[in-house]
Design a protein around this motif. Structure first.
Motif, PDB file in Angstrom:
ATOM      1  N   GLY A 191       1.232  -1.385  -0.408  1.00  0.00           N
ATOM      2  CA  GLY A 191      -0.384   0.294  -0.226  1.00  0.00           C
ATOM      3  C   GLY A 191       1.081   1.038   0.326  1.00  0.00           C
ATOM      4  N   ARG A 192       1.933   1.647  -0.442  1.00  0.00           N
ATOM      5  CA  ARG A 192       2.455   3.030  -0.705  1.00  0.00           C
ATOM      6  C   ARG A 192       3.349   2.645  -2.148  1.00  0.00           C
ATOM      7  NH1 ARG A 192       8.603   1.335   0.529  1.00  0.00           N
ATOM      8  NH2 ARG A 192       8.984  -1.137   1.030  1.00  0.00           N
ATOM      9  N   VAL A 193       4.578   3.912  -2.449  1.00  0.00           N
ATOM     10  CA  VAL A 193       4.960   4.139  -3.665  1.00  0.00           C
ATOM     11  C   VAL A 193       6.178   3.136  -3.769  1.00  0.00           C
ATOM     12  CG1 VAL A 193       6.015   5.324  -5.142  1.00  0.00           C
ATOM     13  CG2 VAL A 193       4.074   6.160  -3.399  1.00  0.00           C
ATOM     14  N   LEU A 194       6.102   2.451  -4.665  1.00  0.00           N
ATOM     15  CA  LEU A 194       7.860   1.236  -4.695  1.00  0.00           C
ATOM     16  C   LEU A 194       8.355   1.285  -5.750  1.00  0.00           C
ATOM     17  CD1 LEU A 194       6.143  -1.940  -3.561  1.00  0.00           C
ATOM     18  CD2 LEU A 194       7.927  -0.252  -2.440  1.00  0.00           C
ATOM     19  N   ARG A 226      11.010   0.577  -8.697  1.00  0.00           N
ATOM     20  CA  ARG A 226      11.770  -1.648  -9.186  1.00  0.00           C
ATOM     21  C   ARG A 226      12.506  -0.489 -10.889  1.00  0.00           C
ATOM     22  NH1 ARG A 226       9.430  -6.906  -9.502  1.00  0.00           N
ATOM     23  NH2 ARG A 226       9.765  -7.004  -7.246  1.00  0.00           N
ATOM     24  N   PRO A 227      13.562   0.231 -10.751  1.00  0.00           N
ATOM     25  CA  PRO A 227      13.646   0.912 -12.131  1.00  0.00           C
ATOM     26  C   PRO A 227      13.826  -0.540 -13.221  1.00  0.00           C
ATOM     27  CG  PRO A 227      15.186   1.172 -10.421  1.00  0.00           C
ATOM     28  CD  PRO A 227      14.417   0.103  -9.540  1.00  0.00           C
ATOM     29  N   PRO A 228      13.700   0.124 -14.047  1.00  0.00           N
ATOM     30  CA  PRO A 228      12.872   1.233 -14.754  1.00  0.00           C
ATOM     31  C   PRO A 228      11.202   1.882 -14.497  1.00  0.00           C
ATOM     32  CG  PRO A 228      13.350   0.237 -16.517  1.00  0.00           C
ATOM     33  CD  PRO A 228      13.068  -0.947 -15.320  1.00  0.00           C
ATOM     34  N   LEU A 229      10.604   1.034 -13.206  1.00  0.00           N
ATOM     35  CA  LEU A 229       9.379   1.485 -13.014  1.00  0.00           C
ATOM     36  C   LEU A 229       9.195   1.834 -11.570  1.00  0.00           C
ATOM     37  CD1 LEU A 229       7.864  -2.094 -14.077  1.00  0.00           C
ATOM     38  CD2 LEU A 229       8.071  -0.221 -15.522  1.00  0.00           C
ATOM     39  N   THR A 230       8.208   2.853 -11.374  1.00  0.00           N
ATOM     40  CA  THR A 230       8.039   3.390 -10.446  1.00  0.00           C
ATOM     41  C   THR A 230       6.125   3.380 -10.579  1.00  0.00           C
ATOM     42  OG1 THR A 230       9.617   5.186 -10.529  1.00  0.00           O
ATOM     43  CG2 THR A 230       7.519   4.571  -9.093  1.00  0.00           C
ATOM     44  N   ALA A 231       5.664   2.883  -9.039  1.00  0.00           N
ATOM     45  CA  ALA A 231       4.612   2.778  -8.781  1.00  0.00           C
ATOM     46  C   ALA A 231       4.142   3.120  -7.617  1.00  0.00           C
ATOM     47  CB  ALA A 231       4.100   1.107  -8.989  1.00  0.00           C
ATOM     48  N   ALA A 232       2.464   3.744  -7.535  1.00  0.00           N
ATOM     49  CA  ALA A 232       2.226   4.243  -6.627  1.00  0.00           C
ATOM     50  C   ALA A 232       0.982   3.564  -6.456  1.00  0.00           C
ATOM     51  CB  ALA A 232       1.920   5.880  -6.611  1.00  0.00           C
ATOM     52  N   PRO A 233      -0.097   3.261  -5.793  1.00  0.00           N
ATOM     53  CA  PRO A 233      -1.464   3.162  -5.597  1.00  0.00           C
ATOM     54  C   PRO A 233      -2.081   3.845  -5.666  1.00  0.00           C
ATOM     55  CG  PRO A 233       0.068   3.456  -2.541  1.00  0.00           C
ATOM     56  CD  PRO A 233       0.858   3.807  -3.901  1.00  0.00           C
ATOM     57  N   LEU A 234      -3.366   3.924  -5.902  1.00  0.00           N
ATOM     58  CA  LEU A 234      -4.797   4.407  -5.478  1.00  0.00           C
ATOM     59  C   LEU A 234      -5.383   4.141  -4.548  1.00  0.00           C
ATOM     60  CD1 LEU A 234      -4.952   4.166  -9.328  1.00  0.00           C
ATOM     61  CD2 LEU A 234      -4.024   6.045  -8.403  1.00  0.00           C
ATOM     62  N   PHE A 235      -6.345   5.731  -3.579  1.00  0.00           N
ATOM     63  CA  PHE A 235      -7.191   5.267  -2.641  1.00  0.00           C
ATOM     64  C   PHE A 235      -8.268   5.714  -3.357  1.00  0.00           C
ATOM     65  CE2 PHE A 235      -2.947   3.580  -0.396  1.00  0.00           C
ATOM     66  CZ  PHE A 235      -3.054   2.234   0.047  1.00  0.00           C
TER      67      PHE A 235
END
Length: 364
Positions: free
Chosen positions: A99-102, A104-113
């Motif tokens: 449930g948090r921003v993570l 893993r280069p070259p990707l970045t992912a943020a949850p949508l609440f």
């Protein structure tokens, strides 16, 4: 565009370190426009028809190589090509777990609440600043929250309409049939006409064509109802109908006018002695459609009218008014509820004031 995101453009300076107001202003205008259109793209949620456009717009805002929008069942839209060997599914799973921003280069992912609950994820590929991704994810989540509110309002309006149909007065139905039966032998032509009116009334009241109707259709149903009531009361009250032609095609929620008129007859005119009068009028007021229903019946205390709209009045009084008020507020917002002007012995005036045009409000 280089690797600086749209969000950072507004912070640029000239070579000498002085602000570049025209460039900043242009960039800010562009960002605001994209944000506004993002809300439009997501107005039907992540599974809506414009999710792909939303992904394209988010990619432009972030200046990312690729963007993926996902709900809890998996990706729903992508724009741009993900780098070879990247593992978006694994990163999405981790985001959903933690449930948090993570990153893993070259990707970045943020949850949508949405409303405090995890609803999906925004994933971006490329040199994207984590704070920019977090901000854009917040905008996406806010747009989804608005979409859910619109859906909830539509469901409330539909449920209230079903409730109103279930509350169509058995007393009125019985009396209408009794009046028709009493006229069969003494005035068969009148009985035939009233029976046609009664059939039209039932057909409209229980129509399944949609949640909205034109003002013209509502007016027709109202006039049918009033003719049945006039026959029942031996023409004990007069009717005046005045409608400006420009509002007749305006779409409004189904069964808005007739329940207000029914309340005027049952609780205003029935209770007074002598001849009564009821008027239905409508006109345009700038961007608004205004409909007024007025009677010269017994009236009521203003506090009692407020209790009716709040749903705290007696069950036998004003059920239709409270229902109509709730549906208008659900469709148009809290500022578009019913306005009631009344006093004991002074009759009652009910005003409906709604936008002439509103997205999604279309008569079938």
């Amino acid at each position: 565009m280089n690797r600086t995101s749209w969000a950072a453009l507004g912070r640029r300076t000239t070579r000498r370190g002085a602000p570049a107001p025209s460039a900043a202003r242009t960039a800010a205008t562009g960002v605001l426009r994209e944000v506004r259109l993002l809300g439009t793209d997501l107005q039907d949620g992540l599974r809506g028809g414009r999710t792909a456009a939303a992904a394209r717009r988010v990619r432009r805002l972030l200046d990312a190589d690729a963007v993926v929008l996902a709900d809890l069942d998996g990706p729903v839209a992508r724009h741009g090509a993900l780098p070879p060997g990247s593992e978006p599914d694994a990163l999405l799973s981790r985001v959903y777990e933690e449930g948090r921003v993570l990153r893993r280069p070259p990707l970045t992912a943020a949850p949508l609440f949405v409303a405090g609950d995890l609803a999906g994820c925004l994933l971006a590929a490329g040199e994207v600043a984590q704070e920019d991704l977090t901000e854009i994810a917040g905008l996406v989540a806010e747009s989804l929250d608005h979409a859910e509110l619109r859906t909830a309002r539509a469901r409330i309006a539909a449920a209230d309409l079903r409730t109103l149909r279930a509350q169509i007065s058995p007393h009125f139905l019985h009396n209408a049939l009794a009046v028709i039966a009493a006229r069969v032998h003494s005035d068969p032509d009148l009985a035939r006409g009233l029976l046609t009116d009664f059939a039209d009334y039932l057909r409209y009241s229980f129509s399944t064509q949609g949640d909205y109707a034109t003002v013209a259709a509502e007016l027709q149903a109202t006039q049918t109802y009033l003719e049945l009531q006039r026959a029942r009361f031996d023409d004990r009250f007069d009717i005046t109908v005045r409608m400006a032609p420009e509002i007749l095609p305006v779409a409004i929620p189904f069964l808005v006018v007739q329940p207000i008129v029914e309340n005027a007859v049952r609780h205003g005119l029935e209770r007074r002695s002598g001849r009564g009068h009821i008027s239905v009028s409508g006109y345009g007021e700038g961007p608004l459609c205004v409909i007024e229903i007025e009677d010269d019946g017994v009236g009521m205390e203003p506090e009692f009218a407020r209790a009716i709209l709040a749903g705290t009045g007696p069950p036998a009084r004003g059920v239709g008014l409270a229902n109509v008020d709730q549906r208008l507020r659900a469709v148009y917002g809290p500022e578009h509820g019913l306005l009631i002007e009344t006093a004991p012995g002074s009759g009652t005036r009910v005003v409906v004031r709604v936008p002439r045009f509103k997205r999604g409000v279309v008569a079938e």
